[in-house]
Structures are given as structure tokens and as C-alpha cells.
Scaffold this motif. Sequence first.
Motif, PDB file in Angstrom:
ATOM      1  N   VAL B  76     137.220  80.976  26.738  1.00 19.32           N
ATOM      2  CA  VAL B  76     136.218  81.660  27.568  1.00 19.32           C
ATOM      3  C   VAL B  76     136.422  83.161  27.494  1.00 19.32           C
ATOM      4  O   VAL B  76     135.473  83.943  27.397  1.00 19.32           O
ATOM      5  N   TYR B  79     135.040  84.599  24.298  1.00 19.50           N
ATOM      6  CA  TYR B  79     133.573  84.703  24.357  1.00 19.50           C
ATOM      7  C   TYR B  79     133.165  85.914  25.183  1.00 19.50           C
ATOM      8  O   TYR B  79     132.392  86.774  24.736  1.00 19.50           O
ATOM      9  N   ALA B  80     133.719  85.995  26.405  1.00 21.83           N
ATOM     10  CA  ALA B  80     133.336  87.107  27.279  1.00 21.83           C
ATOM     11  C   ALA B  80     133.806  88.427  26.684  1.00 21.83           C
ATOM     12  O   ALA B  80     133.125  89.449  26.809  1.00 21.83           O
ATOM     13  N   TYR B  93     125.693  94.041  26.751  1.00 21.23           N
ATOM     14  CA  TYR B  93     126.627  92.921  26.812  1.00 21.23           C
ATOM     15  C   TYR B  93     126.121  91.811  25.891  1.00 21.23           C
ATOM     16  O   TYR B  93     124.940  91.459  25.920  1.00 21.23           O
ATOM     17  N   LEU B  94     127.003  91.258  25.076  1.00 19.01           N
ATOM     18  CA  LEU B  94     126.699  90.211  24.099  1.00 19.01           C
ATOM     19  C   LEU B  94     125.705  90.665  23.036  1.00 19.01           C
ATOM     20  O   LEU B  94     125.001  89.862  22.456  1.00 19.01           O
ATOM     21  N   TYR B  96     125.494  91.770  19.455  1.00 19.11           N
ATOM     22  CA  TYR B  96     126.430  91.744  18.326  1.00 19.11           C
ATOM     23  C   TYR B  96     126.106  92.780  17.268  1.00 19.11           C
ATOM     24  O   TYR B  96     126.891  92.995  16.357  1.00 19.11           O
ATOM     25  N   GLN B 107     126.068  90.589  13.582  1.00 17.92           N
ATOM     26  CA  GLN B 107     125.665  89.279  14.098  1.00 17.92           C
ATOM     27  C   GLN B 107     126.563  88.178  13.555  1.00 17.92           C
ATOM     28  O   GLN B 107     126.964  87.272  14.277  1.00 17.92           O
ATOM     29  N   HIS B 108     126.885  88.270  12.238  1.00 13.61           N
ATOM     30  CA  HIS B 108     127.773  87.270  11.630  1.00 13.61           C
ATOM     31  C   HIS B 108     129.098  87.223  12.376  1.00 13.61           C
ATOM     32  O   HIS B 108     129.567  86.165  12.781  1.00 13.61           O
ATOM     33  N   ILE B 111     128.724  85.964  16.069  1.00 15.61           N
ATOM     34  CA  ILE B 111     128.499  84.524  16.171  1.00 15.61           C
ATOM     35  C   ILE B 111     129.762  83.763  15.801  1.00 15.61           C
ATOM     36  O   ILE B 111     130.131  82.777  16.442  1.00 15.61           O
ATOM     37  N   VAL B 114     132.180  84.044  18.751  1.00 14.86           N
ATOM     38  CA  VAL B 114     131.696  83.314  19.912  1.00 14.86           C
ATOM     39  C   VAL B 114     131.833  81.809  19.693  1.00 14.86           C
ATOM     40  O   VAL B 114     132.309  81.066  20.557  1.00 14.86           O
ATOM     41  N   GLY B 117     135.345  80.808  20.125  1.00 22.77           N
ATOM     42  CA  GLY B 117     135.709  80.686  21.540  1.00 22.77           C
ATOM     43  C   GLY B 117     135.203  79.388  22.136  1.00 22.77           C
ATOM     44  O   GLY B 117     135.938  78.682  22.829  1.00 22.77           O
TER      45      GLY B 117
END
Lengths: 181, 138, 126
Positions: B76, B79-80, B93-94, B96, B107-108, B111, B114, B117
Motif C-alpha cells: 500500500v 502505491y501511495a 497525485y497519481l 505518472y 506512465q510505464h 503503472i 503501482v 504494490g
Amino acid sequence: MAATAFAIIRLRNLFAVVMLSGIFSLLAASLYVLLSAVDVAFTEAAVGAGISTLLMLATLAITSEYEKKSERSNWLPKVIVFVTGGVLIYGTLDMPLYGAADAPANLHLIPRFILESGTEIGIPNIVTSVLASYRGYDTLGETVVIFTAAIGVLVLLGRGHNRWRPGMRKPVVPEDREEEV
Amino acid sequence: MNDHSILRVVSKIMIPFILLFALYVQFHGEFGPGGGFQAGVIFASAFILYGLIFGIENARKVLPANATRILLALGVILYAGVGVAGIFLGGNYLDYNVLAATATGGQHLGIFLVEFGVGTTVATTMVTIFFVFAGQDF
Amino acid sequence: MELPIEIPMEIPGLLNYWIVIVLMMAGFYVVISHGNLVKKMVGLSVFQVAVFVLYISMSKIDGGSAPILDDAIKQYSNPLPHVLILTAIVVGVATTALGLALIVRVRDAYGTIEEDEILEQERNDT
């Protein structure tokens, strides 16, 4: 699938019920492949047919394997189920037809995902790019839910599970021996 | 289940391939069906199989309870953390796009991290839940 | 060729929803009519699968293939419901595990997992 569901209703041997629910999940997974949802089928086959059947079997090993016959009357649930089902079927009459490309759910945002995710994200699997990038917050939330569920299971059954907890009817371990546990 | 020699031999052969398949699903999820959720479950199922055949105590030696607890949270946090890294690099936030030189490269990377995670959390969740359930002895 | 009775056009197109409703009601019936807690959980998961099938069947488009980009394919199925259900399945098993853990604790506290017997014990207490 429907036959499996009805067998689940009738059977009282919980072991058979749990095995049938595994078969039910596997049938659902093959249905998802037919509906061209390969990612979902993959997950359902791994999770529904594998892990959740296993967890239910573990629960059965701890508890009992047979369901006792209930003395409660049977007609009220049946009436509720048939009325609810009838209302739901009435509700489907306005729904878009199966496979219609112009259904409202397929018009908003979806063309963008399909047409532009190849250049914006640069990976071929649209499901992955929507999952991790366009709906990243959503997936973060889902991950936290899974994390929370694991914590909940740990709290309920984790180490030292025999100690007394608030709301418990009688202490499994006598109060004076609680320090040892 | 110590006396089932066929089960023991077959599972010993199978477990490395299950783990390998899980890693394939994890890192190939961008190109074919797969991703963190599925990979985590498959990865966990290898440990669960080991626990079923060789006993929970032996499986706990491979993957101690403390390690699963830490990995559970680390997934987690990873990811965060990717989201927070996006903020520090000047995006939302988030977001990429700012993680690498080009937008698609970012983005690659985003992802990939993430999904990793998610996979870690799902795998350790399933392992934890199974071990906790199987560790009951009444 | 003239059919003796006129079948409305929408009947075959709505069949997927009706299958979903039958499955959903089967799960619902198990939940409300059975007293055994493990069986209730199985009923809930049947209900859950019915909801998943509803979403996935809505995402299918005639002639659409799986949503993995390729130059040769012109028509894709709707990827958004796939994403939602993908995560929902894993969350579903996690919450099922939580429910099963609660059942184990209920058995610790009451010695049974039959709802009727639990209520009986509660009544005797008060």
C-alpha cells in the motif's frame, strides 16, 4: 450455472455446497471468456475458484460440516424472492439490448479510452491502463480495502486468539492466566 | 499430509513454475491479460500449496509472519508513495506523466510500480488470511 | 414465414439480464431463508457473482474483442466494467474472508453457527 445455484440451495452438506460454489465460480470464469473479458476471467478463476473455496473449506474444518434443518417457515422468503425478481425483470424491459454498441454505458468516456490510451499511456492492454492510470485513485482505494480486510482477519483470529475480547460471552482463558497467553 | 509422496513430489516440481507464472502475469500485465491482482493471488497460491502439503510450520519458515505483516503494508505504501512522488516531481497525485523523461515512459514506470504494490499487498493478504485460518487448532 | 404468436424483438436481447436475475434471486433466497452462517456466505458469493455477470454482460459489444489493442482489430468490448469487476472480485474474496473469520469467532463464543440457536442463547440470557 443456474443448476449449480439451485443445487447450492437444496443441499445440506456444507462440504458439497462449498465445492459447488467453486464449480459455480469456474463456470462464471468461462462465461467471462465468452463475453471477451479475459482479465476478469483470469481473476475469477484464480480467486473465486481457488482461494475463496479454500478459505471456506478451512472454515468448515474449524466449524461443522452439516447444516441443521431450520424450523422456520419457508414461504415468506420465497414470496419475497419472487416479488423482488418480478420487479427486477419488469425493470429490465427498459435496459439496452445485449451487445448493443450504442448503449449509454458504452458511449461516455469509453471511446476515449479505446482510441487514445494507446498513445497516452503507451501500453496495449486497455484494462491495465484504465485500472492503474485513469482510475488510479479507485484502485488505490481497493488496495486499501484488501489491506483493511487482512488487518480485520488478523484482529479477529490472529496470534493469541484465545484471549478474552470485549463482547465475548465467557473467557476462553481464565482471567488469572491471561498474562501467560 | 506427510505420507502422500505423489503430492509431495508433484508439488515440489510445480511450485517453482507457479511462482514463475505469477511473475510473468505480474510483469506481462501491460501487454496481455494479467496484472497485480491476478499475479498476487497466483503467487499466494504457491505458498498456500506449500503450506497445505508440507505443513504450516514449514511454510512459516519460508515466509515468517513478520515478513508478511511488513510486506502487507509496504504494498500500500508503494502505491501511495508513487502518488506522492508525482506531487514532488511537479504533477498531481497519481499523475505518472512526470515520473520519467517522456509521458509514456512515466506512465510505464508508474503503472509498473503501482501494479507491483497491488501484487505485493494482494499476495501477502491471501497468504496471511490462509495461514491465520489454517493456524487455528480447536 | 409468419409466426403464430408474435415474439417481441427485445426478448432475446434481454435474456442476459434475466439469467442474472435468476442467479441473484437464488443467492438472495439462500441468504434470507437459511440459518447456517457459512451457507449464508456462499449465498452472498452467488449474489456477488450474479452482479459481476450483470456488469460483464453489459460490457459486451457484438463483434467486439477483448480490450487489448492491436492494429488488426476494429471493435473492442467496453473495458471500464472489466476494470471495476476485476478489483471487485479480489475485494470480494477479502471481505468473504473477513466474514468467515467472524463466523469462526461466533462459533468460539456460542459453540454453534446456526442462527436459530444463537438467537435462542441470546434470549435465554436476558
